[in-house]
Write a protein that holds these residues in place. Structure first.
Motif, PDB file in Angstrom:
ATOM      1  N   GLN A 120       0.886  -1.278   0.018  1.00  0.00           N
ATOM      2  CA  GLN A 120       0.143   0.075  -0.016  1.00  0.00           C
ATOM      3  C   GLN A 120       0.916   1.245   0.003  1.00  0.00           C
ATOM      4  O   GLN A 120       0.332   2.280  -0.082  1.00  0.00           O
ATOM      5  N   ASP A 121       2.193   1.016  -0.090  1.00  0.00           N
ATOM      6  CA  ASP A 121       3.102   2.270  -0.010  1.00  0.00           C
ATOM      7  C   ASP A 121       3.342   2.687  -1.297  1.00  0.00           C
ATOM      8  O   ASP A 121       3.659   2.075  -2.341  1.00  0.00           O
ATOM      9  N   ILE A 122       2.950   4.173  -1.252  1.00  0.00           N
ATOM     10  CA  ILE A 122       3.104   4.703  -2.784  1.00  0.00           C
ATOM     11  C   ILE A 122       4.596   4.782  -3.329  1.00  0.00           C
ATOM     12  O   ILE A 122       4.962   4.678  -4.347  1.00  0.00           O
ATOM     13  N   ASP A 123       5.460   4.981  -2.311  1.00  0.00           N
ATOM     14  CA  ASP A 123       6.975   4.967  -2.560  1.00  0.00           C
ATOM     15  C   ASP A 123       7.385   3.719  -3.252  1.00  0.00           C
ATOM     16  O   ASP A 123       8.123   3.793  -4.082  1.00  0.00           O
ATOM     17  N   LEU A 124       7.125   2.738  -2.554  1.00  0.00           N
ATOM     18  CA  LEU A 124       7.419   1.267  -3.128  1.00  0.00           C
ATOM     19  C   LEU A 124       6.907   0.950  -4.430  1.00  0.00           C
ATOM     20  O   LEU A 124       7.602   0.501  -5.412  1.00  0.00           O
ATOM     21  N   ARG A 125       5.619   1.536  -4.483  1.00  0.00           N
ATOM     22  CA  ARG A 125       4.974   1.066  -5.851  1.00  0.00           C
ATOM     23  C   ARG A 125       5.675   1.909  -6.912  1.00  0.00           C
ATOM     24  O   ARG A 125       5.909   1.391  -8.083  1.00  0.00           O
ATOM     25  N   GLU A 126       6.072   3.187  -6.651  1.00  0.00           N
ATOM     26  CA  GLU A 126       6.562   4.103  -7.643  1.00  0.00           C
ATOM     27  C   GLU A 126       8.013   3.395  -8.087  1.00  0.00           C
ATOM     28  O   GLU A 126       8.579   3.473  -9.196  1.00  0.00           O
ATOM     29  N   LYS A 127       8.738   2.960  -7.082  1.00  0.00           N
ATOM     30  CA  LYS A 127      10.043   2.359  -7.385  1.00  0.00           C
ATOM     31  C   LYS A 127       9.929   0.871  -8.090  1.00  0.00           C
ATOM     32  O   LYS A 127      10.876   0.794  -8.895  1.00  0.00           O
ATOM     33  N   CYS A 128       8.821   0.207  -7.809  1.00  0.00           N
ATOM     34  CA  CYS A 128       8.692  -0.925  -8.410  1.00  0.00           C
ATOM     35  C   CYS A 128       8.286  -0.688 -10.020  1.00  0.00           C
ATOM     36  O   CYS A 128       8.610  -1.726 -10.836  1.00  0.00           O
ATOM     37  N   ARG A 129       7.959   0.192 -10.344  1.00  0.00           N
ATOM     38  CA  ARG A 129       7.383   0.614 -11.730  1.00  0.00           C
ATOM     39  C   ARG A 129       8.466   0.790 -12.508  1.00  0.00           C
ATOM     40  O   ARG A 129       8.268   0.577 -13.894  1.00  0.00           O
ATOM     41  N   LYS A 130       9.770   1.234 -11.897  1.00  0.00           N
ATOM     42  CA  LYS A 130      10.862   1.735 -12.675  1.00  0.00           C
ATOM     43  C   LYS A 130      11.698   0.426 -12.676  1.00  0.00           C
ATOM     44  O   LYS A 130      12.930   0.188 -13.020  1.00  0.00           O
TER      45      LYS A 130
END
Length: 280
Positions: A120-130
């Motif tokens: 649910q962490d937005i920062d972790l989701r953003e890093k996983c997209r890269k």
């Protein structure tokens, strides 16, 4: 709405399986925020399996469990659930780290263990997209969603597909060797017909021509051949058999055969005399 969501998830999972080698049962790496979301919304572990449409194995890390433990009584149920129902993914760092850094280190540059990251962490989701080959799973109220491929992941797949369609270094060297043998030349500069070949061999790997696909890889369609007529319709008609009501019959004495004919009754018409009472 539910059918459209499932259809979108199947399409995304199919693409990850075809391009990055994901296989069932899927491994889902969960952080503390996702575990707490499942517990707070009373979602069973089978909800993840239903969302992905396949059997799953839920994983977490020691750093995630320690982080849940440090949050106190508000996350006590989540802490017990992570200890009881989740497998541990191996993290090689010796000192305790945050859940975000721990999961990023486990995934690495190309996600070799093929983990689905649930957070649910937005920062972790953003890093996983890269990072190529990292599908992201998140929760919204009492439902779970799987993100589509990010723009970076989509461009990575297109570049990889274009690279596979061009010559590799080994294929390029093999072509160089074959061209030398066919022309019988020691140096390409002295070739009679070497101007076109020299341009081909001096091309950079990016501008090299596309390699031809094997005939096995191309789709082959069978042409329908013209069929002949039905053999049963070409057979000659059989001659009529000599059996029937109007056939020749042989006499019992062996005389010649005679054609049997139906007898007709002959009627004689006598002229009526006007004088019925006339006598001799």
């Amino acid at each position: 709405m539910r059918f459209a969501k499932q259809k979108r998830h199947r399409k995304t999972i199919k693409r990850f399986c075809a391009c990055f080698g994901f296989r069932e049962p899927f491994k889902v790496l969960c952080d503390g925020t996702f575990v707490h979301h499942l517990v707070a919304n009373h979602l069973a572990d089978t909800t993840v399996s239903n969302t992905l449409g396949a059997p799953v194995q839920l994983f977490t890390t020691r750093c995630v469990i320690e982080e849940l433990k440090s949050l106190g009584s508000s996350h006590a149920k989540s802490f017990r659930a992570s200890c009881r129902d989740y497998k541990l993914a191996r993290c090689d760092h010796e000192e305790k780290e945050s859940a975000l850094n721990c999961i990023i280190k486990i995934i690495g540059d190309n996600n070799p263990d093929h983990f689905f990251v649930a957070t649910q962490d937005i920062d972790l989701r953003e890093k996983c997209r890269k990072i190529p080959g990292v599908p992201v799973l998140y929760g919204l109220r009492n439902a779970l969603f799987l993100e589509k491929l990010s723009k970076f992941q989509d461009e990575y797949l297109k570049a990889a597909e274009d690279e596979r369609s061009r010559m590799t270094d080994s294929e390029f060297k093999l072509l160089h060797k074959r061209l030398k043998n066919t022309h019988g030349l020691k140096d390409l500069s002295t070739a009679k017909n070497g101007s076109d070949d020299e341009d081909l061999l001096l091309q950079s790997p990016v501008n090299r021509p596309l390699r031809k696909m094997d005939t096995k890889d191309t789709v082959q369609f069978k042409r329908k051949k013209a069929k002949g007529p039905n053999p049963l319709s070409c057979k000659k008609k059989k001659s009529t058999s000599n059996s029937g009501p109007n056939v020749r019959k042989t006499d019992e004495t062996g005389n010649d055969a005679k054609r049997s004919r139906s007898r007709k009754r002959k009627r004689t018409h006598t002229a009526k005399t006007s004088n019925d009472g006339a006598t001799n």
